[in-house]
Design a protein around this motif. Structure first.
Motif: not given
Length: 196
Positions: A69-71, A73, A147-152, A154, A158
């Motif tokens: 996940g992006p957090f 990365k 699943e996560l809304q990314w970018p926040p 947006s 994803k």
């Protein structure tokens, strides 16, 4: 408010390092000084005596995973963890630990599970863990996804893996990158192995 709790597995293996090869030993006249040459039965010079390599004790390694996940990365030190996940009161902790390991690695573990002392992480989450000896190839790791809304903001969802990679580490290297609260698991495992 119910405090969150997780259960996980500390997978370990014992690796045997190459035996230490001593330097050649030359018979000496006195004081340990190498003798220049010695007569050999065939008329040549005597070859140095090479003692057998000294076996080294097995070195433990532990398997850790890096959250996906992006957090996470660009985070490394303090981000790695034993494979683990949350569970509810209606699921036995060991069952949850085995399930979470399978979901994050694709590997179903069986065998002798050694209970470790639960710890509490910085955010207050209580973590139960079991140690077990085993082996796996990190290249074969298959993680479940979320699943996560990314970018926040947006509006685009994803999909990310729960775990984006795993690796084996010797104790010192593991301590440098694991979630600090989980160092207690490494210390307890080391103490257990020392008594075997």
């Amino acid at each position: 408010m119910t405090m969150k709790q997780s259960a996980g597995i500390l997978l370990y293996r014992l690796t045997t390092p190459p035996a230490k090869a001593p330097g050649p030993y030359y018979p000496a006249h006195t004081g340990g000084t190498p003798a220049p040459h010695h007569s050999a039965p065939t008329g040549g010079t005597a070859a140095p005596h090479n003692p057998a390599p000294t076996p080294r004790p097995p070195i433990p390694e532990v398997f850790l995973v890096h959250p996906g996940g992006p957090f996470w990365k660009n985070k490394d030190a303090g981000a790695w963890t034993i494979p683990k996940g949350e569970f509810t009161a209606d699921e036995p902790p060991l069952d949850a630990a085995i399930r979470e390991f399978r979901e994050e690695t694709g590997i179903h573990l069986t065998g002798h599970f050694i209970p470790l002392t639960p710890i509490r992480q910085k955010g207050g989450k209580r973590v139960y863990a079991w140690a077990i000896a085993g082996d796996l190839d990190p290249a074969d790791l298959v993680s479940n996804t979320f699943e996560l809304q990314w970018p926040p903001g947006s509006g685009r969802m994803k999909t990310f893996p729960e775990v984006d990679r795993g690796a084996w580490y010797p104790p010192d290297a593991a301590r440098a990158i694991i979630n600090p609260a989980q160092i207690a698991f490494l210390d307890e495992l080391a103490a257990l192995l020392a008594t075997e």
